[in-house]
Design a protein around this motif. Sequence first.
Motif, PDB file in Angstrom:
ATOM      1  N   THR A 117       0.809  -1.222   0.000  1.00 38.01           N
ATOM      2  CA  THR A 117       0.000   0.000   0.000  1.00 38.01           C
ATOM      3  C   THR A 117       0.843   1.272   0.000  1.00 38.01           C
ATOM      4  N   GLY A 118       2.165   1.158   0.070  1.00 36.31           N
ATOM      5  CA  GLY A 118       3.025   2.324   0.128  1.00 36.31           C
ATOM      6  C   GLY A 118       3.536   2.758  -1.234  1.00 36.31           C
ATOM      7  N   LEU A 119       4.605   3.559  -1.210  1.00 34.99           N
ATOM      8  CA  LEU A 119       5.157   4.124  -2.442  1.00 34.99           C
ATOM      9  C   LEU A 119       5.758   3.064  -3.349  1.00 34.99           C
ATOM     10  N   VAL A 120       6.411   2.055  -2.769  1.00 37.95           N
ATOM     11  CA  VAL A 120       6.993   0.996  -3.596  1.00 37.95           C
ATOM     12  C   VAL A 120       5.889   0.191  -4.268  1.00 37.95           C
ATOM     13  N   GLY A 121       4.837  -0.124  -3.528  1.00 35.93           N
ATOM     14  CA  GLY A 121       3.712  -0.813  -4.131  1.00 35.93           C
ATOM     15  C   GLY A 121       3.079  -0.018  -5.250  1.00 35.93           C
ATOM     16  N   GLU A 122       2.959   1.291  -5.048  1.00 36.09           N
ATOM     17  CA  GLU A 122       2.401   2.161  -6.088  1.00 36.09           C
ATOM     18  C   GLU A 122       3.252   2.121  -7.350  1.00 36.09           C
ATOM     19  N   LEU A 123       4.567   2.168  -7.169  1.00 40.31           N
ATOM     20  CA  LEU A 123       5.488   2.148  -8.303  1.00 40.31           C
ATOM     21  C   LEU A 123       5.326   0.878  -9.131  1.00 40.31           C
ATOM     22  N   PHE A 124       5.298  -0.275  -8.461  1.00 44.18           N
ATOM     23  CA  PHE A 124       5.239  -1.546  -9.190  1.00 44.18           C
ATOM     24  C   PHE A 124       3.839  -1.853  -9.685  1.00 44.18           C
ATOM     25  N   ALA A 125       2.812  -1.411  -8.984  1.00 47.11           N
ATOM     26  CA  ALA A 125       1.454  -1.614  -9.487  1.00 47.11           C
ATOM     27  C   ALA A 125       1.259  -0.870 -10.805  1.00 47.11           C
ATOM     28  N   ARG A 126       1.814   0.346 -10.889  1.00 49.20           N
ATOM     29  CA  ARG A 126       1.722   1.110 -12.141  1.00 49.20           C
ATOM     30  C   ARG A 126       2.583   0.491 -13.229  1.00 49.20           C
ATOM     31  N   GLY A 127       3.758   0.003 -12.833  1.00 56.28           N
ATOM     32  CA  GLY A 127       4.708  -0.467 -13.833  1.00 56.28           C
ATOM     33  C   GLY A 127       4.452  -1.859 -14.352  1.00 56.28           C
ATOM     34  N   LEU A 128       3.692  -2.685 -13.608  1.00 59.84           N
ATOM     35  CA  LEU A 128       3.566  -4.096 -13.975  1.00 59.84           C
ATOM     36  C   LEU A 128       2.128  -4.539 -14.228  1.00 59.84           C
ATOM     37  N   THR A 129       1.203  -3.613 -14.379  1.00 58.72           N
ATOM     38  CA  THR A 129      -0.161  -4.004 -14.722  1.00 58.72           C
ATOM     39  C   THR A 129      -0.176  -4.772 -16.037  1.00 58.72           C
ATOM     40  N   VAL A 130       0.591  -4.303 -16.994  1.00 59.91           N
ATOM     41  CA  VAL A 130       0.823  -5.026 -18.248  1.00 59.91           C
ATOM     42  C   VAL A 130       2.332  -5.221 -18.380  1.00 59.91           C
ATOM     43  N   PRO A 131       2.776  -6.178 -19.166  1.00 58.15           N
ATOM     44  CA  PRO A 131       4.213  -6.431 -19.280  1.00 58.15           C
ATOM     45  C   PRO A 131       4.940  -5.245 -19.919  1.00 58.15           C
ATOM     46  N   PRO A 132       6.041  -4.787 -19.325  1.00 55.73           N
ATOM     47  CA  PRO A 132       6.867  -3.792 -20.021  1.00 55.73           C
ATOM     48  C   PRO A 132       7.356  -4.384 -21.340  1.00 55.73           C
ATOM     49  N   GLN A 133       7.283  -3.605 -22.399  1.00 50.98           N
ATOM     50  CA  GLN A 133       7.692  -4.143 -23.697  1.00 50.98           C
ATOM     51  C   GLN A 133       9.185  -4.434 -23.747  1.00 50.98           C
ATOM     52  N   ARG A 134       9.985  -3.667 -23.020  1.00 45.43           N
ATOM     53  CA  ARG A 134      11.423  -3.913 -22.964  1.00 45.43           C
ATOM     54  C   ARG A 134      11.769  -4.523 -21.614  1.00 45.43           C
ATOM     55  N   PRO A 135      12.427  -5.680 -21.600  1.00 48.15           N
ATOM     56  CA  PRO A 135      12.745  -6.331 -20.325  1.00 48.15           C
ATOM     57  C   PRO A 135      13.579  -5.466 -19.384  1.00 48.15           C
ATOM     58  N   GLN A 136      14.417  -4.572 -19.943  1.00 46.43           N
ATOM     59  CA  GLN A 136      15.254  -3.743 -19.075  1.00 46.43           C
ATOM     60  C   GLN A 136      14.446  -2.773 -18.225  1.00 46.43           C
ATOM     61  N   VAL A 137      13.173  -2.556 -18.587  1.00 48.26           N
ATOM     62  CA  VAL A 137      12.327  -1.672 -17.784  1.00 48.26           C
ATOM     63  C   VAL A 137      12.130  -2.251 -16.387  1.00 48.26           C
ATOM     64  N   LEU A 138      11.977  -3.576 -16.281  1.00 45.03           N
ATOM     65  CA  LEU A 138      11.821  -4.177 -14.957  1.00 45.03           C
ATOM     66  C   LEU A 138      13.081  -3.985 -14.125  1.00 45.03           C
ATOM     67  N   ALA A 139      14.251  -4.125 -14.737  1.00 42.16           N
ATOM     68  CA  ALA A 139      15.492  -3.881 -14.006  1.00 42.16           C
ATOM     69  C   ALA A 139      15.566  -2.434 -13.535  1.00 42.16           C
ATOM     70  N   HIS A 140      15.120  -1.515 -14.372  1.00 38.31           N
ATOM     71  CA  HIS A 140      15.104  -0.094 -14.008  1.00 38.31           C
ATOM     72  C   HIS A 140      14.181   0.155 -12.819  1.00 38.31           C
ATOM     73  N   LEU A 141      12.997  -0.450 -12.849  1.00 33.73           N
ATOM     74  CA  LEU A 141      12.071  -0.325 -11.727  1.00 33.73           C
ATOM     75  C   LEU A 141      12.688  -0.888 -10.448  1.00 33.73           C
ATOM     76  N   LEU A 142      13.289  -2.066 -10.572  1.00 36.16           N
ATOM     77  CA  LEU A 142      13.791  -2.780  -9.399  1.00 36.16           C
ATOM     78  C   LEU A 142      14.972  -2.066  -8.749  1.00 36.16           C
ATOM     79  N   ASP A 143      15.679  -1.271  -9.516  1.00 37.72           N
ATOM     80  CA  ASP A 143      16.867  -0.584  -9.002  1.00 37.72           C
ATOM     81  C   ASP A 143      16.516   0.791  -8.428  1.00 37.72           C
ATOM     82  N   PHE A 144      15.311   0.945  -7.910  1.00 36.69           N
ATOM     83  CA  PHE A 144      14.909   2.231  -7.341  1.00 36.69           C
ATOM     84  C   PHE A 144      15.801   2.597  -6.164  1.00 36.69           C
ATOM     85  N   SER A 145      15.893   3.898  -5.907  1.00 38.79           N
ATOM     86  CA  SER A 145      16.674   4.402  -4.781  1.00 38.79           C
ATOM     87  C   SER A 145      15.731   4.806  -3.659  1.00 38.79           C
TER      88      SER A 145
END
Length: 333
Positions: free
Chosen positions: A272-300
Motif C-alpha cells: 500500500t506504500g510508495l513501492v507498491g504504487e510504483l510496481f502496481a503502475r509499472g507491472l499491470t501489463v508487461p513492459p515491452q522492454r525487459p530492461q524496464v523491470l530492471a530499471h524499476l527494481l533498481d529504485f533508490s
Amino acid sequence: MPGVHQPGHAAPWPEGGPSATGAPTGSRETGPWRRIVVGTPAAWLEPKPPPADPYRPDTLFDGWSTPHLTVRLASVRGDAHRSGSQPRQDDVTVAWHEPTGAIAFAVADGVSSAPRSHVGAALACRTAVNDLLVQLGEDRPEPDWSRVLQAAAYQLLMRVAHGREPGEQDRTEAIRTLATTLVTGTVTPTGDGGMRVTLVRAGDSSAWCLRDGEFTPLLREEDSGADDISSTAVIALPRLSARSRPLTCTLPPDGVLLVGTDGFGVPLGDGTGLVGELFARGLTVPPQRPQVLAHLLDFSRETFDDDRTLLAVWPRHRLPGSNRGSGRPGGGR
C-alpha cells in the motif's frame, strides 16, 4: 509541478516509460534511464567491482513470451554490496517446457553470512529448474516437489564434496558457505486465460498475485495447518524443512504472478506504500522492454540496500499490442 521530484512521493514517469524526475543525492545521472527515486533517496555511489570468479554481473534482465505466457525478470545488486565490493547474492532461472506449455522457475536469495552464497543461489536455481523440466518430460500428474528441493540441496553438498559422496562435514561446510533460500515452481496457462501456479520454498523469499493494484501474498510465514500452505520459516538450503509443502492456486486472467527475494518484499511491505504504487503502475501489463523491470527494481530509497530479484509472469493477452482473442492457452503447440 512537472519535472520536480518531491520527497515522500514516488517519482512520476515521463511519457514513454518509467523514469525518475529526481536522482539519488550526489548523482549526475540525466535522461530517461536515470535512477527512480522513491521517497527519500539513498546516497549515490559508483559501484565497486565484485570478485571476478565466478563472474556475477551487477544487473541482469530477461524477457520473452510463449504462445500463452509472458515473462519478465530482473536481478540487481544492492547498494550495500555495491559499496562493499561484494557480488550479487540473488539469482533467478526460468525455462519453458514446450510440450506442456509450462514455465519452470526458481528464485534464490543467498544468505548474507555465507561467503559463497551467490554460488549456492546459482546452483540451487539451475538444479531446481533442470529437475522440474525432467519431471515435466516424464508426464507426471504433478512434479515431486520434495525431490526438487532435495536435488537443489544435494548440489550444494556436492559443491563442497568435490565429486565424492558428501558426508556430515560437507553438510556443515555447505551450510556455512553456500546457504541460500529458494522459491521454485511452475506456471501453466488455463483454458480461460488465467494461470495455474504451483510453488514451494525453502527460506523466506515469497510470491504475490498483483491484481487491481493490490499485492496478495501467496506464501505465508506461519503454518496454518492447511494442506496447501507452504511454510519453511527461514530454513535455507542445504537444510530442508519437514513442513515444506507445495501451494497450488489459479490466478485470474487479470492477475500477475510475482516471485521475489526479500530485497523486493521488504520495501514492498503490504503493497500500500510508495513501492507498491510504483510496481502496481509499472507491472499491470508487461513492459515491452525487459530492461524496464530492471530499471524499476533498481529504485533508490534510503535504508533499502539489499539485492533485489523479481520474476513477473502474465497471461500473454496482457502484452501491449497483442490480439486479446489469441491468448487462449492450451498446450505448447
